[in-house]
Enzyme design. Sequence first.
Site, PDB file in Angstrom:
ATOM      1  N   GLU A 153       5.006  -4.189 -18.817  1.00 44.59           N
ATOM      2  CA  GLU A 153       6.153  -5.135 -19.555  1.00 44.59           C
ATOM      3  C   GLU A 153       7.168  -4.637 -18.820  1.00 44.59           C
ATOM      4  O   GLU A 153       7.757  -3.583 -18.941  1.00 44.59           O
ATOM      5  CB  GLU A 153       5.744  -4.442 -21.005  1.00 44.59           C
ATOM      6  CG  GLU A 153       6.702  -5.261 -21.872  1.00 44.59           C
ATOM      7  CD  GLU A 153       6.430  -4.951 -23.426  1.00 44.59           C
ATOM      8  OE1 GLU A 153       6.319  -5.957 -24.212  1.00 44.59           O
ATOM      9  OE2 GLU A 153       6.308  -3.948 -23.867  1.00 44.59           O
TER      10      GLU A 153
ATOM     11  N   HIS B 223      -0.130  -3.137 -32.617  1.00 44.67           N
ATOM     12  CA  HIS B 223       0.265  -4.183 -31.623  1.00 44.67           C
ATOM     13  C   HIS B 223      -1.246  -5.031 -31.126  1.00 44.67           C
ATOM     14  O   HIS B 223      -1.078  -6.074 -30.472  1.00 44.67           O
ATOM     15  CB  HIS B 223       0.602  -3.354 -30.280  1.00 44.67           C
ATOM     16  CG  HIS B 223       2.157  -3.743 -30.349  1.00 44.67           C
ATOM     17  ND1 HIS B 223       3.135  -4.778 -30.481  1.00 44.67           N
ATOM     18  CD2 HIS B 223       3.218  -2.580 -29.967  1.00 44.67           C
ATOM     19  CE1 HIS B 223       4.615  -4.356 -30.399  1.00 44.67           C
ATOM     20  NE2 HIS B 223       4.374  -3.142 -29.966  1.00 44.67           N
TER      21      HIS B 223
ATOM     22  N   HIS C  63       2.050   2.516 -34.272  1.00 45.53           N
ATOM     23  CA  HIS C  63       2.732   1.286 -33.634  1.00 45.53           C
ATOM     24  C   HIS C  63       2.039   0.683 -32.506  1.00 45.53           C
ATOM     25  O   HIS C  63       1.720  -0.515 -32.602  1.00 45.53           O
ATOM     26  CB  HIS C  63       4.087   2.041 -32.879  1.00 45.53           C
ATOM     27  CG  HIS C  63       4.910   0.569 -32.435  1.00 45.53           C
ATOM     28  ND1 HIS C  63       6.174   0.321 -33.082  1.00 45.53           N
ATOM     29  CD2 HIS C  63       4.970   0.165 -31.267  1.00 45.53           C
ATOM     30  CE1 HIS C  63       6.735  -0.459 -32.277  1.00 45.53           C
ATOM     31  NE2 HIS C  63       6.096  -0.729 -31.411  1.00 45.53           N
ATOM     32  N   GLU C  64       1.366   1.344 -31.685  1.00 43.40           N
ATOM     33  CA  GLU C  64       0.618   0.588 -30.705  1.00 43.40           C
ATOM     34  C   GLU C  64      -0.604   0.156 -31.158  1.00 43.40           C
ATOM     35  O   GLU C  64      -0.923  -1.004 -30.825  1.00 43.40           O
ATOM     36  CB  GLU C  64       0.273   1.484 -29.421  1.00 43.40           C
ATOM     37  CG  GLU C  64       1.543   2.514 -28.734  1.00 43.40           C
ATOM     38  CD  GLU C  64       2.697   1.330 -28.601  1.00 43.40           C
ATOM     39  OE1 GLU C  64       2.344   0.238 -27.814  1.00 43.40           O
ATOM     40  OE2 GLU C  64       3.820   1.481 -28.934  1.00 43.40           O
TER      41      GLU C  64
ATOM     42  N   GLU D 112       7.616  -6.452 -31.520  1.00 46.02           N
ATOM     43  CA  GLU D 112       8.157  -4.987 -31.922  1.00 46.02           C
ATOM     44  C   GLU D 112       8.561  -4.729 -33.225  1.00 46.02           C
ATOM     45  O   GLU D 112       8.523  -3.667 -33.741  1.00 46.02           O
ATOM     46  CB  GLU D 112       9.351  -4.868 -30.767  1.00 46.02           C
ATOM     47  CG  GLU D 112       8.697  -4.980 -29.297  1.00 46.02           C
ATOM     48  CD  GLU D 112       7.730  -3.931 -29.259  1.00 46.02           C
ATOM     49  OE1 GLU D 112       7.176  -3.005 -29.825  1.00 46.02           O
ATOM     50  OE2 GLU D 112       6.987  -4.152 -28.054  1.00 46.02           O
TER      51      GLU D 112
ATOM     52  N   GLU E 267       1.220  -1.290 -25.370  1.00 47.42           N
ATOM     53  CA  GLU E 267       0.317  -1.608 -26.163  1.00 47.42           C
ATOM     54  C   GLU E 267      -0.842  -2.421 -25.399  1.00 47.42           C
ATOM     55  O   GLU E 267      -1.407  -3.450 -25.685  1.00 47.42           O
ATOM     56  CB  GLU E 267       0.734  -2.546 -27.208  1.00 47.42           C
ATOM     57  CG  GLU E 267       1.416  -3.859 -26.761  1.00 47.42           C
ATOM     58  CD  GLU E 267       2.788  -3.686 -26.471  1.00 47.42           C
ATOM     59  OE1 GLU E 267       3.698  -4.778 -26.448  1.00 47.42           O
ATOM     60  OE2 GLU E 267       3.245  -2.544 -26.411  1.00 47.42           O
ATOM     61  N   ASN E 268      -1.086  -1.866 -24.011  1.00 48.91           N
ATOM     62  CA  ASN E 268      -2.150  -2.639 -23.191  1.00 48.91           C
ATOM     63  C   ASN E 268      -3.462  -2.778 -24.249  1.00 48.91           C
ATOM     64  O   ASN E 268      -3.880  -2.025 -24.853  1.00 48.91           O
ATOM     65  CB  ASN E 268      -2.710  -1.964 -22.016  1.00 48.91           C
ATOM     66  CG  ASN E 268      -1.352  -1.137 -21.497  1.00 48.91           C
ATOM     67  OD1 ASN E 268      -0.528  -2.046 -20.912  1.00 48.91           O
ATOM     68  ND2 ASN E 268      -1.214  -0.058 -21.265  1.00 48.91           N
TER      69      ASN E 268
END
Length: 860
Positions: free
Chosen positions: A128, A304, A300-301, A323, A269-270
């Site tokens: 990213e 996502h 958070h991730e 985000e 966040e892959n």
Amino acid sequence: MPGTNLTREEARTRADLLHVDAYDIELDLGTAREGGTFRSTTVVRFTATTPGADTFIDLVAPGVEEITLNGTALDPASFADSRIPLPGLAAENELRVVANCAYTNTGEGLHRFVDPVDGETYLYTQFEVPDARRVFASFEQPDLKAAFTFTVTAPKGWVVVSNSPTPQPTGDGDTQVWAFEPTGRISTYITALIAGPYVGVFDSYENGDQKVPLGVYCRPSLREFLDAEAVFEVTKQGFDYFQEKFDFPYPFAKYDQLFVPEFNAGAMENAGAVTLRDQYVFRSKVTDAAYEARAATILHELAHMWFGDLVTMEWWNDLWLNESFATFAEAVCQAEAPGSKWPNSWTTFANQMKTWAYRQDQLPSTHPIMAEINDLEDVQVNFDGITYAKGASVLKQLVAYVGQDAFFQGVQAYFKRHAWGNTRLGDLLGALEEASGRDLKAWSKAWLETAGINVLRPSIVLNTDGEIESFTVLQEAPALPAGAKGEAVLRPHRIAIGLYELADGETLVRTDRIELDVDGPRTEVPELVGRHRPAVVLLNDDDLSYAKIRLDEDSLAVVTEHLGAFTESLPRALCWASAWDMTRDGELAARDYLSLALSGIGRESDIGVVQSVQRQVKLALDAYTDPAWREEGLGRWAAAAEEHLRGAEAGSDHQLAWARTLAAVARTDGQLDLLAGLLDGTAEIKGLAVDTELRWTLLVRLAATGRADEAAIAAELERDNTAAGQEHAATCRAARPTAEAKAQAWAAVVESDELTNYVQEATIVGFQQADQRELLEAYGAKYFAAVKGIWETRSHEISQQIIGGLYPALQVTQATVDATDAWLAAADPAPALRRQVVEAKAGVERALRAQAADRAAGGR
């Protein structure tokens, strides 16, 4: 370069032309231990709506060996400016590109790291915003989703992780081959590859018939510190909460979390293969605030996986859809998930995230949450306090406006309607309007499409009996900073007003709460008329809205004396935040903020708030105080830090926080002797563990004050010859108070590009010592002479570190402002570079105003 900097119009044109079906990507990482380049073979299949049209595919690589389009070989020399032209497309197309791509040491693309502990090589990708093209040829924009199939050749015995479950490798030679199954349709920037002799711990999330394999990985040198069970515990709480609230099962085949070295962000966040900075594997004692921050990042991730990975914004102007939502989700999950260890997460949110947002929203670069993103350079500098923290704050306001049930009903419909697709602002708002029955167009325009911040103040008139005769909430819209686009606006706010009384003269207890809508410059509150005036009136109690809050004069007087007396952590955090904002705005002198901190911090139980106040006091003393009074203020703060350190409960988080604070400001011989004694074992504070990280913290201060020389730094590095130890040693060396040390640090960062991203950052931190202003004064001119060349020759992450980190922010003078203006006028910098320098200049201008306010207070 225009090819590297993809524009929105180019992306829109390409998206209208193409539909991408699949990528087959073969990466030969057999060269990883030697470094240099690796062979990347990409086969991509796609259709074109207009046969015969031309387009291009993105690639950042030292060279291309082969380009074949629909069976026809194209000249590899056509690869230029990070693009491969694709002329005369067919209706259905197959492109094959063979390239030699480069390993990096900047944390972008495929990062290569050698662990000094075991000498082994570790790789991971970070894509990213636009860096998948550093590893394979790709249509590098979020709305050209596809299925990705990775086949990886790597040294035998390695672990290889990607978005799909890891297969059994094949081959008996020095290298083996991992052939992964195709992914679902995802964007290029969330594909991932992590490879090396990582070690893993495994578990699974189970819910009825659902079973999701879980993995947590790190380097072997960190394995003894990896508390995988704690990571799994938070992760499972997130799975439970998000699947219930989103009413959509986790969309990928497995969920791995990999703690990787020298990671530029907190995490990424892959899809199904989240990468996190390995500082989250704590080598030494940390406070509970650090564990809370790690848990927030984990959640958070995980959020996502739905908001960002399953459903992705069409273009980067809607980055907030990813985000802001993930930031809101992390806080609400911690606050509400059964078993959460941090149910007061909204206190942390108010104290840290909102403070970040308020700071960002008062810079000349402020922008609407839904920002105008014209190209990739725009978005690369837009991962800021507006996109994350203000956006999340506004989502919290939206939940208060429509109700949480309706909000999540809208989110559920959004996921079902747009799974595996791309969306715009209107798609989410439409789903929320349907669920709530509210028209959100005016709300969106006020909150998402305009910049700036409002200020709410109470106006209280009492009658002769001390009862409230009138109560009005005044709303102001301060003018946007010079250079910012747009106009300030008044917004509708859903807020609560808390009424607090002193119980037994010792504790502040909420006796009533009124929730109402505030709109326009004046909102009358008739419910409070005729009531006795409470000790404290707190606007925006429970922190429902996004606005700067001011206390009336009587409330401020009570809070100044009794801030630590609130029985709940959130109102304390709101008052701390208000005082800090007043200090930054010059409404409260920095020396008065210090007095407030000295009187209230001893009663503050929330360790996250304590650490924030400690950081803010240090900043206030370094930047916002009258220079003539600064040393007195620092002396008072250092003495208080030592007193709190010695008086704190043995082994407590507060004790550790005060030890670190003292290490940042120690100045007297006695204080420095204490630091040296703690380091060499001749002094002791009962319960204080002087472990690896604290030892380095002490040594940095001793080096910066000339009490520790190169021999002492080398000796400590020998004790801790790890990657982290090498970074700390770089900080210590750059912190030494000599012209030679500063020249060496400057040359290593500015005149060479050999430092890794983390060692460079550590060197910059050591270079910029607030007590060494005279030693650093000459580097202002050097900065302006070098900064444009840095921007033009270094990668984004590396140049951003240097541009922000080496700006002469410690020289709080009009001369610094004038020199910056002169450079801006003469250099004609690119917009993204201009933004970074203008933001840095705004910090000096704010400091000058605050210093003037503090100087005036000193003359009272």
